[in-house]
Design an enzyme around this catalytic site. Sequence first.
Site, PDB file in Angstrom:
ATOM      1  N   CYS A   1       0.832  -1.205   0.000  1.00  0.00           N
ATOM      2  CA  CYS A   1       0.000   0.000   0.000  1.00  0.00           C
ATOM      3  C   CYS A   1       0.871   1.260   0.000  1.00  0.00           C
ATOM      4  O   CYS A   1       1.558   1.524  -0.975  1.00  0.00           O
ATOM      5  CB  CYS A   1      -0.978  -0.056   1.172  1.00  0.00           C
ATOM      6  SG  CYS A   1      -2.424   0.984   0.944  1.00  0.00           S
TER       7      CYS A   1
ATOM      8  N   HIS B   1      -3.385  -5.896   1.097  1.00  0.00           N
ATOM      9  CA  HIS B   1      -2.691  -6.066   2.384  1.00  0.00           C
ATOM     10  C   HIS B   1      -2.603  -7.541   2.795  1.00  0.00           C
ATOM     11  O   HIS B   1      -3.497  -8.022   3.497  1.00  0.00           O
ATOM     12  CB  HIS B   1      -3.450  -5.309   3.479  1.00  0.00           C
ATOM     13  CG  HIS B   1      -3.327  -3.832   3.385  1.00  0.00           C
ATOM     14  ND1 HIS B   1      -2.383  -3.116   4.080  1.00  0.00           N
ATOM     15  CD2 HIS B   1      -4.031  -2.927   2.676  1.00  0.00           C
ATOM     16  CE1 HIS B   1      -2.509  -1.830   3.806  1.00  0.00           C
ATOM     17  NE2 HIS B   1      -3.498  -1.675   2.950  1.00  0.00           N
TER      18      HIS B   1
ATOM     19  N   GLU C   1      -0.827  -8.763   5.054  1.00  0.00           N
ATOM     20  CA  GLU C   1      -0.675  -8.846   6.518  1.00  0.00           C
ATOM     21  C   GLU C   1      -2.018  -8.791   7.234  1.00  0.00           C
ATOM     22  O   GLU C   1      -2.098  -9.046   8.431  1.00  0.00           O
ATOM     23  CB  GLU C   1       0.260  -7.738   7.017  1.00  0.00           C
ATOM     24  CG  GLU C   1      -0.328  -6.350   7.150  1.00  0.00           C
ATOM     25  CD  GLU C   1      -0.466  -5.607   5.823  1.00  0.00           C
ATOM     26  OE1 GLU C   1      -0.195  -6.213   4.764  1.00  0.00           O
ATOM     27  OE2 GLU C   1      -0.851  -4.424   5.848  1.00  0.00           O
TER      28      GLU C   1
END
Lengths: 228, 84
Positions: A86, A195, A197
């Site tokens: 990002c 994302h 994560e």
Amino acid sequence: MKFAVIVFPGSNCDIDMYHVIKDELGEDVEYVWHQEADLQAFDGILIPGGFSYGDYLRCGAIAQFSTIMTAIQEAAAAGKPILGVCNGFQILTEAGLLPGALLRNQNLKFMCRTVRLKVENNDTMFTTSYEQGEEIHIPIAHGEGNYICDDKTLQSLKDNRQIVFTYASENPNGSIENIAGVVNEAGNVLGMMPHPERAVHELLGGADGLRLFQSIVKHWRESHVSHV
Amino acid sequence: MKKVNIFVTLRESILDPQGSAVKGALHSHGFPEVQDVRIGKYLELMIDDSVEDIDAAVNEMCQKLLTNTVIENYRFEIEEVAAI
């Protein structure tokens, strides 16, 4: 394997990155403030999402001149894995570590939802734990994720298989050729808007992102096996 | 002292969704004659007279930091102003 999570003023996905490495993978990880100058102790570099410097001027524009960026350039040249997610992706393009640039989403909206990605290249150090062509579910959360590059760059991205992830069903931001993530020519710097994560446990709604981090560790172990 | 006014716009080849949205709004407000809208950024720099080649300096600032030449164009004008 020891990871650095780079923290800029305005980073807000740094804790998620730290959590993945420490709690889900059980590897070493440390936060590294952007004013530090040395990353030699680390085997992998994670540049988290957020709003470095408030996204003032342009996303990632000011962060590219932080002290730590020289060390990141050196780590990139040394072949260490570097993942920018990002805002981290935006910083990597601004710093010239990845080609192209990120524009405002075509519909001008900030979007935050899970999307389907296609693994376009499972032969990178970030994607060996995926199947070639596999569809995975990873959340997005961005207002400026519309990837763009000129025709010549696009052709070289295709020729070198640098397009790693594309949006599979819908293209949320208008990015060229549905691109969601690209690697550099050497293959050790990955930038992506979604994302991973945030998708590392079923409690979070899915664990498809975890395999990306597992791929990095697997690659590192394999290439360092002779030193152990 | 010099004041430098810098205008940054998206390159012509790049769709400007903000501009498109504003064009649509102008049309719906009764201004159908508007053919195109491009939205950019405006920066003002105050620069002291110690700089010998201000054009070169501003170009360097624009290319290094103030614009992303992958997606943006810039132009600037320089005015003489009284010291602050």
